[in-house]
Design an enzyme around this catalytic site. Structure first.
Site, mmCIF file in Angstrom:
data_model
loop_
_atom_site.group_PDB
_atom_site.id
_atom_site.type_symbol
_atom_site.label_atom_id
_atom_site.label_comp_id
_atom_site.label_asym_id
_atom_site.label_seq_id
_atom_site.Cartn_x
_atom_site.Cartn_y
_atom_site.Cartn_z
ATOM 1 N N GLY A 1 0.826 -1.203 0.000
ATOM 2 C CA GLY A 1 0.000 0.000 0.000
ATOM 3 C C GLY A 1 0.856 1.248 0.000
ATOM 4 O O GLY A 1 2.039 1.216 -0.352
ATOM 5 N N ASN A 2 0.262 2.372 0.381
ATOM 6 C CA ASN A 2 1.001 3.627 0.487
ATOM 7 C C ASN A 2 0.428 4.441 1.633
ATOM 8 O O ASN A 2 -0.498 4.003 2.316
ATOM 9 C CB ASN A 2 0.978 4.393 -0.842
ATOM 10 C CG ASN A 2 -0.433 4.676 -1.313
ATOM 11 O OD1 ASN A 2 -1.218 5.330 -0.632
ATOM 12 N ND2 ASN A 2 -0.789 4.166 -2.504
ATOM 13 N N TYR A 3 0.973 5.641 1.833
ATOM 14 C CA TYR A 3 0.640 6.440 3.007
ATOM 15 C C TYR A 3 -0.544 7.391 2.807
ATOM 16 O O TYR A 3 -0.812 8.224 3.670
ATOM 17 C CB TYR A 3 1.855 7.261 3.442
ATOM 18 C CG TYR A 3 3.036 6.429 3.880
ATOM 19 C CD1 TYR A 3 2.975 5.666 5.040
ATOM 20 C CD2 TYR A 3 4.205 6.401 3.131
ATOM 21 C CE1 TYR A 3 4.053 4.906 5.445
ATOM 22 C CE2 TYR A 3 5.295 5.645 3.528
ATOM 23 C CZ TYR A 3 5.212 4.898 4.685
ATOM 24 O OH TYR A 3 6.280 4.133 5.085
#
Length: 404
Positions: free
Chosen positions: A210-212
Site C-alpha cells: 500500500g502507500n501512506y
C-alpha cells in the site's frame, strides 16, 4: 452584487475577548444585505452587551431559553430551521468542546444541534489552548460532522503571547461567507466522480502492498463539490474518514482493480471526474490464501504485475467529460506532470511535490500547481486541504464554463 441579500444568518457569540470583533462582523453582514439573529452565551455577555448587538442587528439578542421580561420561549428549533447559515465567531475552546460532544447546556449549543443549515466556526483562544490535543481532537470531530472551520490567525494574543489563536478578521469571515453563498448552487445538476485514498494489494490474508495516502485531499474535494450542489460519487480506498454531505454516494473499495471497476461504472453518468486516489501501480501476481510463515522460508520473493491504469482508461472513453488527475512528484515535477496529463488524456492535472514539507501524504495542508490542457497554469501557496479543494473546484468550473 450582494450575495448575502435576503440571507438568514445566525451569528453565535461565545465568551472570549474576541467578541468585540463580532460587532464588526455583524455590521458587515447587515451592510451586505443579510438578516442576522444573534445568539450569545451567558459568558459572551460579559464581553459585549446585548444592547450593542441588538442595535446593530435590529433584533433582540437571544441568550436564554426564556426571555427575561416576558417569559417567552425562545425556540432553538425554529432558529435552526430559519437560518441559511450559522456562523459562530468567536468560538472558544469550551464552546467547540460542547459542540463536538453534544453538550446542550446553553441556547447557542441547542441552536447548533438543531441547525439544518451549514455551520461555520471561527475559533479564538490562547495558543496553548488551540494547540492542546483535546481542542484539536474536537476540531477534527466538527470537521467530520461537516462544520467548516475558519482557521485562526497568528499574532499577539490577549495573553500578550504571540502565536496561533486569533479569531480571523471580520472582513475575511465575510469573504468566506460570500464565497459560500456564491458557490452553493454552482454545480447544481452536475454529477462528479471523485477517487480518494490508497489501494491495498493483498499478499496474503494479513499483509498487503500500500502507500501512506490518508484520503484527506479527495474527501475535501468531494465535500466541496457536494456543497456546491453536485451529486458526488466518492470511490475510496481504505481510510478512516467519514463523509457528512447527503449529496455524496460513497463506494468503499480495497484494491486497484476494485477501484477501476467502481470508477468506470460511476463515470458513465458523470460530467467530470477528479482522480485524487493514490492507486498502487503494482500488485502481487499471486495472493496466498493462508498466512505466509517466516519459519518456512529463508526469505520471500514477490513477483509484481502492473495494475490497470484507471486514469488512462477513463481518458480513452471520456468524450466531452472533463478528467482531472493528480501528480505527486519528487523530481522534474513540472515536466513529469505535463507528460502525465498528455499521456493519459487528462484535461487538468494537480501537481504537488514530495519535496515540499507542507504537501504530500497524511498532512492537513497541501501546496499545488494546477496545470490545464488549454495552457493555463496557476501556482497556489500552501493551504489547508479544504481550501485547496476550493481552488481545484473553481478551476473545474472555469473549464466547464469555457466548454459551454
Amino acid at each position: 452584487m450582494q450575495t448575502l441579500k435576503g440571507k438568514h444568518i445566525v451569528l453565535g457569540i461565545s465568551g472570549g475577548i474576541a467578541a468585540y470583533k463580532s460587532a464588526y462582523l455583524l455590521r458587515l453582514f447587515i451592510k451586505a444585505g443579510a438578516e442576522v439573529q444573534v445568539v450569545i452565551t451567558p459568558n459572551g455577555k460579559e464581553f459585549i452587551t446585548p444592547a450593542t448587538l441588538s442595535a446593530l442587528s435590529g433584533k433582540p439578542v437571544v441568550s436564554e431559553f426564556f426571555a427575561a421580561n416576558t417569559g417567552e420561549w425562545h425556540s432553538h428549533v425554529d432558529l435552526g430551521l430559519w437560518s441559511d447559515l450559522m456562523v459562530i465567531a468567536p468560538a472558544t475552546a469550551s464552546t467547540i468542546g460542547k459542540m463536538a460532544n453534544g453538550v446542550a447546556d446553553n441556547m447557542l449549543i441547542t441552536t447548533y444541534l438543531s441547525a439544518k443549515s451549514p455551520v461555520m466556526v471561527a475559533p479564538a483562544m490562547d495558543l496553548d489552548m488551540w494547540a492542546h490535543p483535546s481542542t484539536q481532537r474536537n476540531i477534527r470531530t466538527l470537521e467530520q460532522d461537516g462544520v467548516e472551520i475558519i482557521q485562526p490567525g497568528s499574532g499577539e494574543l490577549a495573553s500578550h503571547l504571540t502565536g496561533k489563536g486569533r479569531m480571523e478578521e471580520p472582513e475575511e469571515i465575510l469573504r468566506r461567507v460570500e464565497c459560500f453563498f456564491s458557490r452553493r448552487e454552482s454545480l447544481r445538476g452536475k454529477r462528479i466522480l471523485v477517487t480518494a485514498g490508497p489501494t491495498y494489494e493483498d499478499i496474503d490474508p494479513v499483509r498487503f502492498i500500500g502507500n501512506y495516502s490518508s484520503g484527506k485531499m479527495g474527501f475535501a474535494i468531494a465535500e466541496e463539490a457536494a456543497q456546491r450542489g453536485a451529486l458526488v460519487t466518492l470511490v475510496t480506498g481504505p481510510v478512516s474518514i467519514e463523509t457528512s454531505n447527503p449529496n455524496i454516494e460513497r463506494v468503499d473499495v480495497r484494491s486497484a482493480r476494485q477501484m477501476m471497476e467502481a470508477a468506470e461504472k460511476a463515470f458513465e453518468d458523470c460530467d467530470a471526474a477528479i482522480l485524487s486516489a493514490a492507486v498502487a501501480d503494482y500488485t502481487p501476481e499471486f495472493r496466498h490464501d493462508t498466512k505466509l510463515k517466516r519459519e518456512n522460508t529463508d526469505g520471500l520473493e514477490l513477483r509484481l504485475v502492473k495494475n490497470p491504469d484507471i486514469a488512462a482508461g477513463l481518458g480513452e472513453r471520456k468524450g466531452d467529460r472533463i478528467l482531472v488527475g493528480f501528480a505527486l512528484e519528487t523530481d522534474h515535477e513540472h515536466d513529469n506532470a505535463i507528460a502525465k496529463m498528455r499521456r493519459k488524456g487528462l484535461d487538468m492535472i494537480v501537481l504537488n511535490s514530495l519535496r515540499n514539507p507542507l504537501a504530500g501524504f497524511n498532512k492537513d495542508t497541501n501546496q499545488v500547481t494546477v496545470i490545464r490542457n488549454d495552457g493555463k497554469e496557476t501556482e497556489y501557496p500552501a493551504k489547508e486541504k479544504k481550501e485547496v479543494a476550493v481552488d481545484i473546484l473553481d478551476q473545474l468550473e472555469d473549464m466547464m464554463a469555457s466548454e459551454r
